[in-house]
Scaffold this active site. Structure first.
Site, PDB file in Angstrom:
ATOM      1  N   SER A 237       0.859  -0.950  -0.109  1.00 35.27           N
ATOM      2  CA  SER A 237      -0.231   0.118   0.224  1.00 35.27           C
ATOM      3  C   SER A 237       1.271   1.360  -0.135  1.00 35.27           C
ATOM      4  O   SER A 237       1.757   1.034  -0.780  1.00 35.27           O
ATOM      5  CB  SER A 237      -1.130   0.298   1.179  1.00 35.27           C
ATOM      6  OG  SER A 237      -1.752   0.678   1.069  1.00 35.27           O
TER       7      SER A 237
ATOM      8  N   ASP B 265      -2.440   6.463  -3.554  1.00 32.31           N
ATOM      9  CA  ASP B 265      -1.095   5.176  -3.479  1.00 32.31           C
ATOM     10  C   ASP B 265      -0.578   4.348  -4.155  1.00 32.31           C
ATOM     11  O   ASP B 265      -0.888   3.852  -4.914  1.00 32.31           O
ATOM     12  CB  ASP B 265      -2.107   4.849  -2.046  1.00 32.31           C
ATOM     13  CG  ASP B 265      -2.532   3.636  -1.518  1.00 32.31           C
ATOM     14  OD1 ASP B 265      -3.528   4.318  -2.273  1.00 32.31           O
ATOM     15  OD2 ASP B 265      -2.759   3.250  -0.581  1.00 32.31           O
TER      16      ASP B 265
ATOM     17  N   ASP C 110      -1.285   1.112  -4.214  1.00 29.44           N
ATOM     18  CA  ASP C 110      -2.496   0.296  -4.579  1.00 29.44           C
ATOM     19  C   ASP C 110      -3.162   0.804  -4.987  1.00 29.44           C
ATOM     20  O   ASP C 110      -4.187   0.028  -5.511  1.00 29.44           O
ATOM     21  CB  ASP C 110      -2.067  -1.146  -3.594  1.00 29.44           C
ATOM     22  CG  ASP C 110      -2.621  -0.781  -2.758  1.00 29.44           C
ATOM     23  OD1 ASP C 110      -2.799   0.369  -1.906  1.00 29.44           O
ATOM     24  OD2 ASP C 110      -3.550  -1.705  -2.148  1.00 29.44           O
TER      25      ASP C 110
ATOM     26  N   ASP D  84      -5.802   2.388  -3.685  1.00 27.02           N
ATOM     27  CA  ASP D  84      -7.256   1.744  -3.194  1.00 27.02           C
ATOM     28  C   ASP D  84      -7.385   3.186  -2.034  1.00 27.02           C
ATOM     29  O   ASP D  84      -8.899   3.190  -1.574  1.00 27.02           O
ATOM     30  CB  ASP D  84      -7.081   1.095  -1.894  1.00 27.02           C
ATOM     31  CG  ASP D  84      -5.930   0.614  -0.705  1.00 27.02           C
ATOM     32  OD1 ASP D  84      -5.303   0.960  -0.722  1.00 27.02           O
ATOM     33  OD2 ASP D  84      -6.254  -0.176  -0.506  1.00 27.02           O
TER      34      ASP D  84
END
Length: 446
Positions: A102, A243, A245, A247
């Protein structure tokens, strides 16, 4: 049962160090493959990743484990976490895997698992996999003729792009809008700019040159300064920072000011409430969301349900109580009309639709409430359990008494890093600063 591998958001750690090793990743593939095989059909798993160099190592180890367990593997390459969730359902896979840490720096990596419904695994399923990870699974691996196949698929990224575009209001385009998108040199570096451009925007992209070690480096939702500079430089209408990833997101208005997840939830919640689309009578957020958000929602006739920190707790409460808007101040925005997990691109498109409908600049359209003074400090610790120390426990109770009914104090251990997070908010800024500073210093000295 105590957890040896799974934290609050899958398995995460420094790459090539336990538990984020190739050996553990292979065992995860074997264990998850055993846990999710039901019936005699060909079982499928989809695997996506962000742009960390260690993703190659983890990906190949997972493939070895899953194929040994007899599962066919579809390798998506770099795609956003919500794309993995969506494609798990779309491809009728038994399980989805996202390889990402992340918002962490490139040295870390992680494994997030999704069930066939596209939702993150329940505690029960994670515990089942935990138990299998330490078992000898060799007897449950397949014979040579039943070993799974693996194939790399490229076109499925465009399924996700089309899916995201369909969440934007029909008959509306982004023509005439200049948008800066910061992809954090991460998983959405292809998908997000393409979706915005295809919807008609003039797109300025930054953070779209990943090299394996620059993910989240001075860019993205946790470090939006670069986005702020670019927005003012090119005179954009809005900036969107994702960010690693993709999400989560934060926004930047035309003046370069940051718009956090609380303002995003307030904007979407109010818009959907007026359109009679909002379910549950309000939104779901965590204990970290600002008191100003709670007051704003109450004035607008909506409620705020709070959960523990972590998007999985938000999603769980939403599903159990019929909400369709939720998220975190940090930028995880969950819109269950469209997605089963946080999706920065889809949330950004909803905010662009609100901006189009408002006929105002972002600095006015997205400033829904004045945040109550809030301060958050993260204190690193080297083992032990600081929050069980009696001196610290007494200091926490004393701080709560000082804040009284006009403020809140939240202290929690991070689920992904050796940090204690100390947050206080209230109408008295000086008192808030004093409470947080004193507690952070005390914890740091323990």
């Amino acid at each position: 049962m105590s957890r040896k591998y799974f934290g609050t958001d899958g398995i995460r750690g420094r790459a090539n160090t336990f538990p984020m090793t190739a050996e553990v990743a292979m065992k995860v593939g074997m264990a998850a493959g055993v846990a999710f095989q039901r019936g005699k059909y060909r079982h499928r798993v989809v695997i996506g990743k962000d742009t960390r160099r260690s993703g190659y190592m983890i990906e190949n180890a997972l493939v070895a484990g899953f194929t040994a367990a007899g599962m066919d593997v579809f390798l998506l390459g770099p795609v956003p976490t919500p794309a993995v969730a969506m494609l798990t359902r779309s491809l009728r896979a038994d399980i989805g895997v996202m390889i990402s840490a992340s918002h962490n720096s490139y040295e870390d990596n992680g494994i997030k698992l999704f069930g066939p419904d596209g939702y993150k695994l329940s505690d029960e399923l994670e515990l089942k996999i935990e138990q299998l990870l330490d078992d000898d699974l060799s007897s449950q691996m397949k014979e040579c003729g039943d070993i799974g196949r693996a194939q790399r698929v490229e076109g499925d990224l465009y399924r996700y792009i089309e899916f995201a575009k369909r969440t934007f209001p029909r008959k509306m385009t982004l023509a005439g809008m200049r948008v800066v998108i910061d992809c954090a040199n991460g998983a959405a570096y292809k998908a997000a700019p393409a979706a915005l451009w295809e919807l008609g925007a003039e797109v300025v992209s930054i953070g779209v040159t990943p090299n394996g070690v620059n993910i989240n480096e001075d860019c993205g939702s946790t470090k939006p300064a670069a986005l702020s500079r670019k927005v003012t430089e090119v005179r954009a209408d809005l900036g969107i920072a994702l960010d690693g990833d993709a999400d989560r997101l934060v926004l930047v208005d035309e003046k370069g000011a940051v718009i956090d997840g609380d303002q995003v939830m307030a904007t979407i919640g109010q818009s959907w409430h007026k359109a009679d689309r909002l379910q549950g009578g309000g939104i779901v957020a965590t204990v970290m969301s600002n008191l100003g958000l709670e007051r704003f929602l109450k004035d607008e006739g909506m409620n705020l349900a709070r959960t523990k920190v972590g998007d999985r707790f938000v999603v769980s409460h939403m599903r159990e109580n019929g909400y369709n808007v939720g998220g975190e101040q940090s930028g995880h925005i969950v819109l269950t009309d469209y997605a089963t997990t946080g999706d920065g691109l889809i949330a950004g498109l909803q905010m662009l639709a609100c901006l189009k409908n408002s006929d105002k600049p972002a600095s006015e359209a997205f400033r829904k409430f004045e945040p109550v003074p809030q301060l958050l400090k993260s204190v690193r610790f080297n083992g032990g359990k600081p929050l069980e120390d009696k001196v610290i426990m007494d200091a926490i109770e004393s701080a709560k008494s000082e804040l009284g009914n006009s403020g809140r104090l939240v202290i929690r251990a991070s689920g992904t890093e050796p940090l204690i997070r100390v947050m206080a908010e209230g109408d008295n800024r000086a008192l808030v600063n004093k409470v947080v500073t004193d507690l952070a210093d005390l914890i740091g000295e323990s």
